[in-house]
Scaffold this motif. Structure first.
Motif, short mmCIF file in Angstrom:
data_model
loop_
_atom_site.label_atom_id
_atom_site.label_comp_id
_atom_site.label_asym_id
_atom_site.label_seq_id
_atom_site.Cartn_x
_atom_site.Cartn_y
_atom_site.Cartn_z
N GLU A 13 -8.57 -13.36 7.59
CA GLU A 13 -9.09 -12.57 6.48
C GLU A 13 -8.21 -12.74 5.26
N LYS A 14 -8.84 -12.70 4.09
CA LYS A 14 -8.13 -12.81 2.83
C LYS A 14 -7.37 -11.51 2.56
N THR A 15 -6.12 -11.64 2.14
CA THR A 15 -5.36 -10.48 1.72
C THR A 15 -5.86 -10.03 0.37
N GLY B 78 -2.44 -5.06 5.94
CA GLY B 78 -2.12 -6.40 5.46
C GLY B 78 -2.46 -6.68 4.01
N HIS B 79 -2.78 -5.63 3.26
CA HIS B 79 -3.15 -5.84 1.86
C HIS B 79 -1.93 -5.71 0.94
N GLN B 80 -2.00 -6.38 -0.17
CA GLN B 80 -0.97 -6.32 -1.21
C GLN B 80 -1.35 -5.16 -2.14
N TYR C 34 -7.23 -7.86 -10.07
CA TYR C 34 -7.18 -7.23 -8.75
C TYR C 34 -8.52 -7.38 -8.05
N ASP C 35 -8.45 -7.47 -6.72
CA ASP C 35 -9.68 -7.51 -5.92
C ASP C 35 -10.25 -6.11 -5.71
N LEU C 36 -9.37 -5.11 -5.76
CA LEU C 36 -9.78 -3.73 -5.52
C LEU C 36 -8.99 -2.80 -6.42
N ILE C 37 -9.68 -1.88 -7.08
CA ILE C 37 -9.05 -0.86 -7.91
C ILE C 37 -9.43 0.50 -7.31
#
Length: 64
Positions: free
Chosen positions: A4-6, A35-37, A54-57
């Protein structure tokens, strides 16, 4: 098995008494454990340019 992508994430919070900041910290800990940054920033210290890339806010605010 595909890895999975971090996700690169930011939690932006507004906290009056400190409770929202505390909860944002718990959310950040859970996301890091998965495992997320993750970065955390107070809304008073963030500009629109700071939240690009960012991928997620995640937004958190106090309520009255």
């Amino acid at each position: 098995m595909q890895k999975e992508k971090t996700m690169k994430s930011i939690i932006v919070f507004g906290s009056t008494g400190g409770n929202t900041e505390l909860l944002a910290g718990y959310v950040a800990s859970g996301m890091k454990a998965a495992g997320h940054q993750v970065e955390m920033k107070n809304v008073t210290e963030v500009t629109p340019e700071d939240i690009t890339g960012y991928d997620l806010i995640v937004l958190g605010s106090s309520t009255w």
